[in-house]
Write a protein that holds these residues in place. Structure first.
Motif, PDB file in Angstrom:
ATOM      1  N   GLN A 212      -4.519 -11.951   0.065  1.00 23.03           N
ATOM      2  CA  GLN A 212      -4.129 -10.578   0.535  1.00 23.03           C
ATOM      3  C   GLN A 212      -5.034  -9.951   1.738  1.00 23.03           C
ATOM      4  O   GLN A 212      -4.437  -9.319   2.737  1.00 23.03           O
ATOM      5  CB  GLN A 212      -4.265  -9.299  -0.628  1.00 23.03           C
ATOM      6  CG  GLN A 212      -3.959  -8.051  -0.085  1.00 23.03           C
ATOM      7  CD  GLN A 212      -3.345  -7.081  -1.171  1.00 23.03           C
ATOM      8  OE1 GLN A 212      -2.383  -7.449  -2.008  1.00 23.03           O
ATOM      9  NE2 GLN A 212      -4.012  -6.222  -1.878  1.00 23.03           N
TER      10      GLN A 212
ATOM     11  N   PHE B 196      -4.869 -13.304  -5.696  1.00 25.64           N
ATOM     12  CA  PHE B 196      -4.096 -12.289  -4.884  1.00 25.64           C
ATOM     13  C   PHE B 196      -4.904 -11.824  -3.919  1.00 25.64           C
ATOM     14  O   PHE B 196      -4.705 -11.585  -2.742  1.00 25.64           O
ATOM     15  CB  PHE B 196      -3.264 -11.509  -5.701  1.00 25.64           C
ATOM     16  CG  PHE B 196      -2.283 -12.116  -6.557  1.00 25.64           C
ATOM     17  CD1 PHE B 196      -1.287 -12.478  -6.199  1.00 25.64           C
ATOM     18  CD2 PHE B 196      -2.413 -11.972  -8.035  1.00 25.64           C
ATOM     19  CE1 PHE B 196      -0.387 -13.113  -7.024  1.00 25.64           C
ATOM     20  CE2 PHE B 196      -1.653 -12.783  -9.001  1.00 25.64           C
ATOM     21  CZ  PHE B 196      -0.483 -13.125  -8.414  1.00 25.64           C
TER      22      PHE B 196
ATOM     23  N   LEU C 190      -1.292  -8.293 -10.940  1.00 17.40           N
ATOM     24  CA  LEU C 190      -1.053  -7.066  -9.804  1.00 17.40           C
ATOM     25  C   LEU C 190       0.617  -7.074  -9.762  1.00 17.40           C
ATOM     26  O   LEU C 190       1.260  -8.252  -9.558  1.00 17.40           O
ATOM     27  CB  LEU C 190      -1.594  -7.497  -8.547  1.00 17.40           C
ATOM     28  CG  LEU C 190      -3.251  -7.423  -8.790  1.00 17.40           C
ATOM     29  CD1 LEU C 190      -3.984  -8.063  -7.537  1.00 17.40           C
ATOM     30  CD2 LEU C 190      -3.731  -6.236  -9.340  1.00 17.40           C
TER      31      LEU C 190
ATOM     32  N   THR D  37       1.162  -6.067 -17.652  1.00 20.32           N
ATOM     33  CA  THR D  37       1.011  -7.370 -16.753  1.00 20.32           C
ATOM     34  C   THR D  37       0.282  -8.587 -17.549  1.00 20.32           C
ATOM     35  O   THR D  37      -0.217  -8.220 -18.638  1.00 20.32           O
ATOM     36  CB  THR D  37       0.315  -7.034 -15.323  1.00 20.32           C
ATOM     37  OG1 THR D  37      -1.003  -6.589 -15.736  1.00 20.32           O
ATOM     38  CG2 THR D  37       0.954  -6.111 -14.547  1.00 20.32           C
TER      39      THR D  37
ATOM     40  N   THR E 139       9.945  -2.838  -4.632  1.00 21.05           N
ATOM     41  CA  THR E 139       9.073  -3.314  -5.744  1.00 21.05           C
ATOM     42  C   THR E 139       9.938  -3.696  -6.923  1.00 21.05           C
ATOM     43  O   THR E 139      10.930  -3.348  -7.388  1.00 21.05           O
ATOM     44  CB  THR E 139       8.149  -2.205  -6.144  1.00 21.05           C
ATOM     45  OG1 THR E 139       8.955  -0.976  -6.384  1.00 21.05           O
ATOM     46  CG2 THR E 139       7.195  -1.954  -5.105  1.00 21.05           C
TER      47      THR E 139
ATOM     48  N   SER F 247       3.705  -6.415  -7.206  1.00 20.61           N
ATOM     49  CA  SER F 247       3.771  -6.674  -5.554  1.00 20.61           C
ATOM     50  C   SER F 247       4.906  -5.722  -4.837  1.00 20.61           C
ATOM     51  O   SER F 247       5.544  -5.053  -5.609  1.00 20.61           O
ATOM     52  CB  SER F 247       4.466  -8.001  -5.568  1.00 20.61           C
ATOM     53  OG  SER F 247       5.980  -7.968  -6.030  1.00 20.61           O
TER      54      SER F 247
ATOM     55  N   ARG G 230       3.314 -14.144  -3.230  1.00 25.02           N
ATOM     56  CA  ARG G 230       1.739 -13.932  -2.912  1.00 25.02           C
ATOM     57  C   ARG G 230       1.804 -13.310  -1.587  1.00 25.02           C
ATOM     58  O   ARG G 230       2.561 -13.238  -0.845  1.00 25.02           O
ATOM     59  CB  ARG G 230       1.229 -15.405  -3.010  1.00 25.02           C
ATOM     60  CG  ARG G 230       1.377 -16.176  -4.157  1.00 25.02           C
ATOM     61  CD  ARG G 230       0.363 -17.408  -4.093  1.00 25.02           C
ATOM     62  NE  ARG G 230      -0.906 -16.978  -4.103  1.00 25.02           N
ATOM     63  CZ  ARG G 230      -2.039 -17.887  -3.779  1.00 25.02           C
ATOM     64  NH1 ARG G 230      -1.794 -19.038  -3.472  1.00 25.02           N
ATOM     65  NH2 ARG G 230      -3.149 -17.482  -3.917  1.00 25.02           N
ATOM     66  N   PRO G 231       0.571 -12.606  -1.481  1.00 29.68           N
ATOM     67  CA  PRO G 231       0.344 -11.762  -0.374  1.00 29.68           C
ATOM     68  C   PRO G 231       0.403 -12.678   0.915  1.00 29.68           C
ATOM     69  O   PRO G 231       0.001 -13.728   0.782  1.00 29.68           O
ATOM     70  CB  PRO G 231      -0.963 -11.168  -0.630  1.00 29.68           C
ATOM     71  CG  PRO G 231      -1.229 -10.992  -2.120  1.00 29.68           C
ATOM     72  CD  PRO G 231      -0.461 -12.422  -2.530  1.00 29.68           C
TER      73      PRO G 231
ATOM     74  N   ASN H 248       3.867  -8.763   2.315  1.00 29.45           N
ATOM     75  CA  ASN H 248       3.860  -8.798   0.883  1.00 29.45           C
ATOM     76  C   ASN H 248       2.331  -8.435   0.456  1.00 29.45           C
ATOM     77  O   ASN H 248       1.433  -9.233   0.859  1.00 29.45           O
ATOM     78  CB  ASN H 248       4.106 -10.033   0.136  1.00 29.45           C
ATOM     79  CG  ASN H 248       5.859 -10.566   0.459  1.00 29.45           C
ATOM     80  OD1 ASN H 248       6.506  -9.577   0.620  1.00 29.45           O
ATOM     81  ND2 ASN H 248       6.063 -11.841  -0.014  1.00 29.45           N
TER      82      ASN H 248
ATOM     83  N   ASP I  19      -0.941 -12.967 -13.916  1.00 25.99           N
ATOM     84  CA  ASP I  19      -0.307 -12.207 -12.654  1.00 25.99           C
ATOM     85  C   ASP I  19      -0.549 -10.775 -13.094  1.00 25.99           C
ATOM     86  O   ASP I  19       0.329  -9.701 -13.524  1.00 25.99           O
ATOM     87  CB  ASP I  19       1.126 -12.560 -12.764  1.00 25.99           C
ATOM     88  CG  ASP I  19       1.842 -11.883 -11.504  1.00 25.99           C
ATOM     89  OD1 ASP I  19       1.236 -11.588 -10.837  1.00 25.99           O
ATOM     90  OD2 ASP I  19       2.976 -12.088 -11.655  1.00 25.99           O
TER      91      ASP I  19
ATOM     92  N   ARG J 148      -0.465  -6.728  -3.001  1.00 31.96           N
ATOM     93  CA  ARG J 148      -0.555  -6.723  -4.345  1.00 31.96           C
ATOM     94  C   ARG J 148      -1.219  -5.617  -4.781  1.00 31.96           C
ATOM     95  O   ARG J 148      -2.406  -5.448  -3.952  1.00 31.96           O
ATOM     96  CB  ARG J 148      -1.022  -7.916  -5.084  1.00 31.96           C
ATOM     97  CG  ARG J 148       0.063  -9.180  -5.063  1.00 31.96           C
ATOM     98  CD  ARG J 148       0.956  -9.086  -5.987  1.00 31.96           C
ATOM     99  NE  ARG J 148       1.914 -10.136  -6.124  1.00 31.96           N
ATOM    100  CZ  ARG J 148       2.352 -10.814  -7.314  1.00 31.96           C
ATOM    101  NH1 ARG J 148       1.936 -10.244  -8.556  1.00 31.96           N
ATOM    102  NH2 ARG J 148       3.111 -11.935  -7.294  1.00 31.96           N
TER     103      ARG J 148
END
Length: 316
Positions: A192, A188, A92, A86, A108, A94, A64-65, A77, A90, A79
């Motif tokens: 983020q 996310f 996005l 996808t 990535t 990373s 996770r960000p 991290n 989920d 996204r």
């Protein structure tokens, strides 16, 4: 495992091999790996000689960000959008980044759409140090996500404008799709924003004042998108409830019509069934006007029952 490397030094941009890029001093050395196997861990530990904590952060399966200070550097991290398939939970892809001094390692697992834009900025001499590189990633990711989030809001606006009993079934599926997408992005965008804000506040000479300003701008944009996604999710939930109520009302109306029609024809069915018995003694059975007389009685009964329902407003 695949990847590339850039070395920016004295105003020049070079693309050596990843092994040759190691050990370069001054300017910016960026090494990027695209992988989903254990070879990245072996390369990062054997060739790059990174710490186990950093390697685990760069190659973790689920992320996770976030932003964590590691010595004089940081692990970040982020996204962003991906051209690969996808899932709704989920949506996005990373990118995991470790920055220290003049060196940046990034990994990535899926193709990140913003990666090409950042590479073009490096090749055009717009990125000169690690702070510029990370700020470029933050800005490119938020710029790509912004119209996607706006499109979700526009789709929901269209659904709200078209709400009616006749389209409740179709719009319900559309709203549910928007709601699922908003929930996926919401997972996310909030972390983020927090990660970018934390990164902008980290101490260190490798982050200059203009880098911190760019990161703060990207964090503000991420915060606005997070608020928009949260608003979309709540609006979608309310719209979904409205459409569910409309669907129930529509079903009730149709059930009422079917019940009224059945009640109109119930006495007519009884009458015709009674007169249709194959027994002697049925009144007027041999009269030439008997058939039309029964038809007239049935019509009168049907009109009388329908008129009664109309007076009682059963059709409203």
């Amino acid at each position: 495992m695949s990847g590339f490397a850039y070395v920016v030094k004295d105003g020049k941009v070079e693309q050596p091999t990843m092994r040759a890029a190691l050990g370069q001093n001054g300017g910016l050395t960026w090494i990027h790996l695209t992988t989903n196997d254990e070879r990245a861990q072996l390369w990062l530990s054997g060739e790059a000689k990174l710490s186990p904590y950093v390697i685990d952060s760069l190659t973790a399966t689920e992320t996770r960000p976030r932003c964590d200070a590691v010595g004089d550097g940081a692990v970040i991290n982020l996204r962003g959008l991906s051209s690969e398939a996808t899932t709704a939970s989920d949506p996005l892809a990373s990118i995991r980044i470790y920055a220290m001094g003049g060196c940046v390692f990034s990994v990535t697992r899926k193709h990140l759409s913003a990666l090409q834009a950042v590479r073009e900025e490096v090749e055009s001499h717009k990125i000169l140090d690690p702070g510029d590189l990370i700020a470029a990633f933050a800005q490119a990711i938020t710029e790509e996500l912004d119209p996607v989030v706006a499109e979700l809001g526009d789709s929901l606006d269209d659904c709200e404008e078209q709400i009616s009993g006749h389209r409740a079934f179709e719009l319900r599926r559309m709203v549910n799709k928007v709601r699922v997408q908003a929930i996926g992005y919401r997972r996310f965008l909030n972390p983020q924003r927090a990660a970018i804000e934390k990164l902008a506040g980290l101490p260190g000479d490798w982050l200059r004042d203009d880098d911190r300003l760019h990161l703060s701008a990207a964090a503000d944009r991420a915060a606005r998108m997070a608020e928009e996604v949260e608003s979309i999710r709540e609006r979608a939930a309310l719209t979904h409830e409205t459409l569910t109520d409309l669907r129930g009302e529509l079903l009730d109306q149709r059930s009422l019509v079917i019940a009224i029609v059945a009640m109109v024809f119930l006495p007519l069915t009884f009458l015709t069934g009674l007169l249709g018995m194959n027994v002697d003694g049925i009144p007027y059975a041999h009269e030439p006007w008997a058939f039309w007389g029964v038809v007239g009685v049935c019509l009168a009964m049907a009109l009388g029952i329908t008129g009664h329902f109309l007076r009682r407003h059963w059709f409203e």
